[in-house]
Design a protein around this motif. Structure first.
Motif, mmCIF file in Angstrom:
data_model
loop_
_atom_site.group_PDB
_atom_site.id
_atom_site.type_symbol
_atom_site.label_atom_id
_atom_site.label_comp_id
_atom_site.label_asym_id
_atom_site.label_seq_id
_atom_site.Cartn_x
_atom_site.Cartn_y
_atom_site.Cartn_z
ATOM 1 N N ARG A 31 27.666 -38.437 63.995
ATOM 2 C CA ARG A 31 28.849 -38.158 63.180
ATOM 3 C C ARG A 31 29.973 -37.665 64.102
ATOM 4 O O ARG A 31 29.717 -37.040 65.143
ATOM 5 N N ILE A 32 31.194 -37.964 63.706
ATOM 6 C CA ILE A 32 32.373 -37.531 64.440
ATOM 7 C C ILE A 32 32.785 -36.154 63.927
ATOM 8 O O ILE A 32 32.830 -35.912 62.717
ATOM 9 N N ARG A 33 33.081 -35.261 64.862
ATOM 10 C CA ARG A 33 33.486 -33.906 64.489
ATOM 11 C C ARG A 33 34.760 -33.530 65.239
ATOM 12 O O ARG A 33 34.861 -33.757 66.452
ATOM 13 N N THR A 34 35.727 -32.976 64.521
ATOM 14 C CA THR A 34 36.925 -32.425 65.141
ATOM 15 C C THR A 34 36.821 -30.909 65.108
ATOM 16 O O THR A 34 36.586 -30.318 64.044
ATOM 17 N N ALA A 35 36.974 -30.282 66.279
ATOM 18 C CA ALA A 35 36.799 -28.838 66.388
ATOM 19 C C ALA A 35 38.053 -28.204 66.983
ATOM 20 O O ALA A 35 38.517 -28.626 68.042
ATOM 21 N N ASP A 46 20.204 -21.053 70.439
ATOM 22 C CA ASP A 46 20.163 -21.731 69.144
ATOM 23 C C ASP A 46 19.193 -22.916 69.195
ATOM 24 O O ASP A 46 19.021 -23.535 70.248
ATOM 25 N N PRO A 47 18.563 -23.257 68.066
ATOM 26 C CA PRO A 47 17.684 -24.437 68.059
ATOM 27 C C PRO A 47 18.444 -25.697 68.476
ATOM 28 O O PRO A 47 19.590 -25.901 68.060
ATOM 29 N N HIS A 48 17.804 -26.515 69.298
ATOM 30 C CA HIS A 48 18.454 -27.735 69.787
ATOM 31 C C HIS A 48 18.403 -28.803 68.703
ATOM 32 O O HIS A 48 17.331 -29.239 68.288
ATOM 33 N N ARG A 49 19.593 -29.235 68.261
ATOM 34 C CA ARG A 49 19.694 -30.238 67.204
ATOM 35 C C ARG A 49 20.066 -31.613 67.730
ATOM 36 O O ARG A 49 19.843 -32.619 67.049
ATOM 37 N N GLY A 50 20.692 -31.656 68.918
ATOM 38 C CA GLY A 50 21.168 -32.913 69.466
ATOM 39 C C GLY A 50 22.199 -32.662 70.547
ATOM 40 O O GLY A 50 22.353 -31.533 71.016
ATOM 41 N N PHE A 51 22.908 -33.707 70.950
ATOM 42 C CA PHE A 51 23.887 -33.557 72.020
ATOM 43 C C PHE A 51 25.212 -34.190 71.621
ATOM 44 O O PHE A 51 25.331 -34.853 70.589
ATOM 45 N N TYR A 52 26.236 -33.956 72.468
ATOM 46 C CA TYR A 52 27.602 -34.346 72.143
ATOM 47 C C TYR A 52 28.190 -35.249 73.213
ATOM 48 O O TYR A 52 27.916 -35.078 74.416
ATOM 49 N N LEU A 53 29.051 -36.159 72.776
ATOM 50 C CA LEU A 53 29.908 -36.947 73.647
ATOM 51 C C LEU A 53 31.347 -36.560 73.321
ATOM 52 O O LEU A 53 31.747 -36.586 72.155
ATOM 53 N N VAL A 54 32.118 -36.187 74.346
ATOM 54 C CA VAL A 54 33.501 -35.767 74.138
ATOM 55 C C VAL A 54 34.393 -37.003 74.063
ATOM 56 O O VAL A 54 34.503 -37.757 75.029
ATOM 57 N N LEU A 55 35.018 -37.197 72.924
ATOM 58 C CA LEU A 55 35.947 -38.309 72.741
ATOM 59 C C LEU A 55 37.362 -37.907 73.128
ATOM 60 O O LEU A 55 38.141 -38.727 73.612
ATOM 61 N N GLY A 57 39.575 -33.991 74.321
ATOM 62 C CA GLY A 57 39.535 -32.541 74.425
ATOM 63 C C GLY A 57 38.697 -32.064 75.606
ATOM 64 O O GLY A 57 38.316 -32.848 76.482
ATOM 65 N N THR A 58 38.393 -30.764 75.604
ATOM 66 C CA THR A 58 37.677 -30.120 76.708
ATOM 67 C C THR A 58 36.743 -29.056 76.155
ATOM 68 O O THR A 58 37.111 -28.304 75.244
ATOM 69 N N VAL A 59 35.545 -28.988 76.722
ATOM 70 C CA VAL A 59 34.529 -28.024 76.278
ATOM 71 C C VAL A 59 33.977 -27.304 77.498
ATOM 72 O O VAL A 59 33.680 -27.945 78.520
ATOM 73 N N LEU A 103 37.832 -25.668 74.564
ATOM 74 C CA LEU A 103 38.985 -25.044 75.207
ATOM 75 C C LEU A 103 40.296 -25.496 74.586
ATOM 76 O O LEU A 103 41.335 -24.876 74.805
ATOM 77 N N ASP A 104 40.267 -26.589 73.870
ATOM 78 C CA ASP A 104 41.412 -27.048 73.094
ATOM 79 C C ASP A 104 40.864 -27.858 71.921
ATOM 80 O O ASP A 104 39.656 -27.998 71.776
ATOM 81 N N GLU A 105 41.751 -28.326 71.070
ATOM 82 C CA GLU A 105 41.252 -29.119 69.943
ATOM 83 C C GLU A 105 40.511 -30.336 70.484
ATOM 84 O O GLU A 105 41.042 -31.087 71.308
ATOM 85 N N SER A 106 39.300 -30.541 70.018
ATOM 86 C CA SER A 106 38.425 -31.567 70.585
ATOM 87 C C SER A 106 37.848 -32.448 69.488
ATOM 88 O O SER A 106 37.579 -31.997 68.368
#
Length: 226
Positions: A31-35, A46-55, A57-59, A103-106
């Motif tokens: 799923r796509i998430r905007t943070a 925290d329990p590991h649920r999965g991983f992320y690909l940055v489309l 922004g910066t994390v 670190l910014d909107e991602s």
């Protein structure tokens, strides 16, 4: 599939070997998430649920010691992924080993663990790309550890500026100084002193939004092995 997702997946070693249909299959899993800036995506432990690909922004990925001091392990940018290691680490607790904060909107693609592992079972060649990327990161971490151990803050900063500049003429800092300081294994006050020292030596010239590399040859030698 939007173009930014196509570009991010094409640039990432995990997904470069997949065809359009297989990419569509992966997207159907996640799923796509905007943070917004400052969003904690997960905490260490925290329990590991999965991983992320940055489309977009910066994390920052970091750990905190018992005194609250931050150690930035990695700053993840567009086209990079994070939190994949627990996918395969059966001997460790099934938790995230560090904290992730925007670190910014991602804009992020989240891929859940169980569905992604099932996809790998159906497409085992994906593992070659994953091994390649994990090996690259391991090599980077070893070099970073050497850097922290063998070189002082000014040398680490000089090397960082050299490597962060595409043309070796100027660099724009894409992260706050507090984050850069943590990534270099120091504190903001010490980072500021190192910047002043480099400027006093005529190696850099600071502006509000950029740093000019006035002596790139000196910077390129900082942190290099004799």
């Amino acid at each position: 599939m939007s173009q930014d997702i196509v570009d991010a997946m094409n640039e990432h070693p995990f997904f470069q070997t997949l065809d359009d249909e297989e990419r569509d299959d992966i997207l159907s899993l996640g799923r796509i998430r905007t943070a917004p800036r400052g969003t904690i995506l997960f905490h260490s432990g925290d329990p590991h649920r999965g991983f992320y690909l940055v489309l977009d922004g910066t994390v920052q990925i970091y750990r905190l010691n018992e005194k609250g001091r931050m150690l930035v392990l990695h700053v993840v940018e567009r086209g990079e992924s994070f939190a994949e290691v627990p996918l395969f680490d059966d001997d460790a607790p099934d938790t995230y080993p560090a904290t992730a904060e925007t670190l910014d909107e991602s804009r992020l693609l989240f891929l859940p663990k169980s569905a992604f592992l099932a996809f790998i079972n159906r497409h085992p060649r994906l593992c070659f790309g994953m091994l390649k990327e994990v090996s690259r990161r391991l090599r980077e971490n070893v070099l970073h550890l050497d850097d922290l151990t063998l070189h002082d803050v000014k040398e680490r900063l000089g090397r960082y500026l050299w490597e962060a500049s595409d043309d070796h003429r100027s660099v724009r800092l894409s992260v706050p100084k507090s984050v850069l300081a943590a990534e270099l294994g120091t504190v903001p006050e010490t980072l500021s002193r190192a910047l002043r020292d480099l400027e006093d030596e005529g190696v850099i010239l600071r502006h509000r939004d950029r740093i000019d590399l006035t002596d790139p040859a000196s910077l390129s030698g900082m942190g290099a092995e004799d």
